[in-house]
Design a protein around this motif. Structure first.
Motif, PDB file in Angstrom:
ATOM      1  N   ARG A 162       0.830  -1.199   0.000  1.00  0.00           N
ATOM      2  CA  ARG A 162       0.000   0.000   0.000  1.00  0.00           C
ATOM      3  C   ARG A 162       0.865   1.249   0.000  1.00  0.00           C
ATOM      4  O   ARG A 162       0.580   2.216  -0.712  1.00  0.00           O
ATOM      5  CB  ARG A 162      -0.927   0.008   1.205  1.00  0.00           C
ATOM      6  CG  ARG A 162      -1.891   1.182   1.146  1.00  0.00           C
ATOM      7  CD  ARG A 162      -2.809   1.323   2.315  1.00  0.00           C
ATOM      8  NE  ARG A 162      -3.395   0.067   2.749  1.00  0.00           N
ATOM      9  CZ  ARG A 162      -3.806  -0.153   3.993  1.00  0.00           C
ATOM     10  NH1 ARG A 162      -3.685   0.775   4.903  1.00  0.00           N
ATOM     11  NH2 ARG A 162      -4.329  -1.292   4.330  1.00  0.00           N
ATOM     12  N   LYS A 163       1.938   1.224   0.778  1.00  0.00           N
ATOM     13  CA  LYS A 163       2.848   2.377   0.839  1.00  0.00           C
ATOM     14  C   LYS A 163       3.527   2.597  -0.511  1.00  0.00           C
ATOM     15  O   LYS A 163       3.690   3.732  -0.963  1.00  0.00           O
ATOM     16  CB  LYS A 163       3.867   2.179   1.945  1.00  0.00           C
ATOM     17  CG  LYS A 163       4.682   3.397   2.238  1.00  0.00           C
ATOM     18  CD  LYS A 163       5.516   3.199   3.470  1.00  0.00           C
ATOM     19  CE  LYS A 163       6.191   4.509   3.835  1.00  0.00           C
ATOM     20  NZ  LYS A 163       6.866   4.438   5.110  1.00  0.00           N
ATOM     21  N   LEU A 164       3.951   1.515  -1.152  1.00  0.00           N
ATOM     22  CA  LEU A 164       4.587   1.637  -2.467  1.00  0.00           C
ATOM     23  C   LEU A 164       3.615   2.177  -3.515  1.00  0.00           C
ATOM     24  O   LEU A 164       3.998   2.982  -4.358  1.00  0.00           O
ATOM     25  CB  LEU A 164       5.124   0.283  -2.920  1.00  0.00           C
ATOM     26  CG  LEU A 164       6.381  -0.208  -2.232  1.00  0.00           C
ATOM     27  CD1 LEU A 164       6.690  -1.647  -2.656  1.00  0.00           C
ATOM     28  CD2 LEU A 164       7.563   0.694  -2.543  1.00  0.00           C
ATOM     29  N   LEU A 165       2.377   1.727  -3.458  1.00  0.00           N
ATOM     30  CA  LEU A 165       1.386   2.180  -4.443  1.00  0.00           C
ATOM     31  C   LEU A 165       0.971   3.638  -4.235  1.00  0.00           C
ATOM     32  O   LEU A 165       0.673   4.340  -5.194  1.00  0.00           O
ATOM     33  CB  LEU A 165       0.164   1.279  -4.419  1.00  0.00           C
ATOM     34  CG  LEU A 165       0.389  -0.157  -4.904  1.00  0.00           C
ATOM     35  CD1 LEU A 165      -0.870  -0.982  -4.720  1.00  0.00           C
ATOM     36  CD2 LEU A 165       0.839  -0.173  -6.348  1.00  0.00           C
TER      37      LEU A 165
END
Length: 168
Positions: A162-165
């Motif tokens: 989620r953080k990467l996206l």
């Protein structure tokens, strides 16, 4: 070394840990207090250093008691005591390296995992490191601990994805 009891029998064994051993209650109450202290001191550097020291001590205890068995536990791994201790090492390393910020969900899993791990290490010492007897006494911690660690790993993977996206 593993057992393969049903869910009902495993739960009965878990409840008997509380009724048969006062130490389980002491560990549980201590970990609830620790969770409260973690919440209050989430930004305190001295407390973070103390938590790192506790994790390192637990790592050394696991390695001391189970060093030659850690990589022999891959049959029925979710019910295997040696895999549980290997998984506990991974859990402690992940909590040392990756978990920097206070997260309620992670800390609740961490504290429950510590209850299981400290009780397991206590029983290892108390039962003079006789693995078959230890397994019978900590079997619920092995099963529930492995599934708890799996939940933590999945949560961390989802959180990282989620953080990467969201950063792109």
């Amino acid at each position: 070394m593993y057992l393969n009891y049903s869910v009902f029998e495993t739960f009965k064994m878990f409840i008997s840990c509380f009724t048969d051993h006062m130490m389980m209650w002491i560990i549980l109450i201590s970990m609830i207090i620790l969770e409260f202290i973690m919440f209050i001191n989430r930004d305190n550097k001295i407390f973070k250093i103390l938590m790192i020291v506790i994790k390192i001590i637990l790592l050394f205890l696991i390695i001391y008691f189970y060093h030659s068995y850690l990589f022999s536990g891959f049959k029925y791994f979710m019910h295997n005591m040696y895999f549980y201790f290997l998984n506990s090492i991974i859990f402690l390393m992940v909590s040392l390296i990756l978990i920097k910020k206070y997260d309620k969900f992670i800390n609740i899993i961490y504290v429950i995992g510590l209850v299981f791990l400290i009780y397991s290490l206590f029983m290892t010492h108390y039962l003079n490191n006789i693995h078959l007897i230890i397994l019978v006494n900590i079997y619920p911690m092995v099963v529930y601990g492995n599934y708890l660690y799996l939940c933590l790993y999945l949560y961390l993977i989802i959180k990282c994805i989620r953080k990467l996206l969201t950063n792109k």
